[in-house]
Design a protein around this motif. Structure first.
Motif: not given
Length: 299
Positions: A160-173, A175-186
């Protein structure tokens, strides 16, 4: 095999009225090395500016850009051509025996060199991340565990792409089972570190042949991309892209390497004005194949 490619990366910031700008830092030039060669490049802005180059502690190329006049629109345009070599599959590489099973047995010298990439960077208070990582340790085989982790992103997560900058904490990604490429990689990096692997964050570009044919491309194409590198003795730093279920990474063109995502932001800077003046930003990345080249060889 290798490809000759051209990349044009344009970022546009819009404001309701003219604002002034602080220094901006851009990471867009591919890293030099055996996997590629830079043929030509250019960088510029629509406003009058000065550019100087620095290298950080991980040998990433950084352009520091001083914007010398105010404006209501600021456009950065980075363009370059290069040659990229890569392998289609990680199985083309032969691991040393000490890397075939987990935990990988790094030598004392490797430990000294890799310590920063092995030590977890984020908190895991409820051990959910550690438990998720351990779920991939079934038969103890290194490659199998890495493949299963890629499978988990493909089968159980929603990109799920998003306009907001930054990378989610691994625990957030997680829990949500979704995120951007940066979230997945982290998330993948921090999980691998808890299994004893040396892993690092990579920011760069992805070449997608489908886009050249006008078809629907892979997730992350048409923008900057992020993935993971894992150090496996015998093979070295190997690419794993959890967003597109890619290993080895023939399609991946690295720009910046980092211990954590904040060290590899493609473009960052400051501006001075009212918060209501900010009308947002847009990013366009075009990656085109210009031709093929033969394997590198001694001659």
């Amino acid at each position: 095999m290798g490809i000759i490619f051209e990349i044009k990366h344009t970022t546009t910031y819009n404001y309701a009225r003219p604002v002034t700008f602080g220094t901006h830092r851009a990471m867009f030039l591919p890293r030099r090395g055996a996997g590629g060669r830079l043929l030509s490049w250019s960088a510029g802005t629509n406003l009058r500016s000065r550019i100087r180059w620095i290298s950080d502690s991980l040998s990433n190329n950084i352009a520091e850009i001083e914007i010398e006049e105010p404006g209501s629109e600021l456009i950065f345009t980075f363009q370059f051509r290069g040659i990229h070599f890569g392998a289609k599959d990680v199985k083309q590489f032969v691991l040393e025996r000490r890397a075939e099973r987990m935990p990988v047995q790094y030598t004392p010298d490797e430990w000294n060199d890799l310590a920063g990439f092995m030590r977890p960077h984020t908190e895991d208070p409820d051990l959910a991340l550690a438990e998720w990582a351990r779920s991939f340790v079934v038969d103890g085989k290194t490659i199998r565990a890495l493949e299963q982790m890629l499978d988990a992103f493909r089968d159980g997560f929603n990109y799920q792409a998003r306009e907001a900058e930054g990378t989610l904490a691994p625990a957030q990604t997680l829990h949500a089972r979704s995120g951007t490429c940066r979230d997945y990689a982290w998330l993948m990096i921090e999980a691998l570190r808890r299994l004893g692997f040396a892993a690092r964050f990579v920011s760069g570009y992805i070449y997608d042949a489908a886009l050249d044919g006008g078809e629907i491309g892979m997730a992350g194409s048409g923008a900057t991309h992020a993935w993971v590198q894992v150090f496996l003795p015998g093979a070295g730093w190997m690419n794993y892209d959890p967003t597109n279920h890619i290993n080895a990474g023939f399609d991946l063109i690295p720009v910046a390497l980092a211990r954590h995502p904040a060290q590899a932001v493609p473009l960052a800077g400051s501006w001075l004005g009212s918060s209501e003046d900010n009308l947002g930003m847009s990013v366009r990345v075009e990656v085109h194949k210009l031709g093929d080249v033969a394997d590198q060889s001694e001659g």
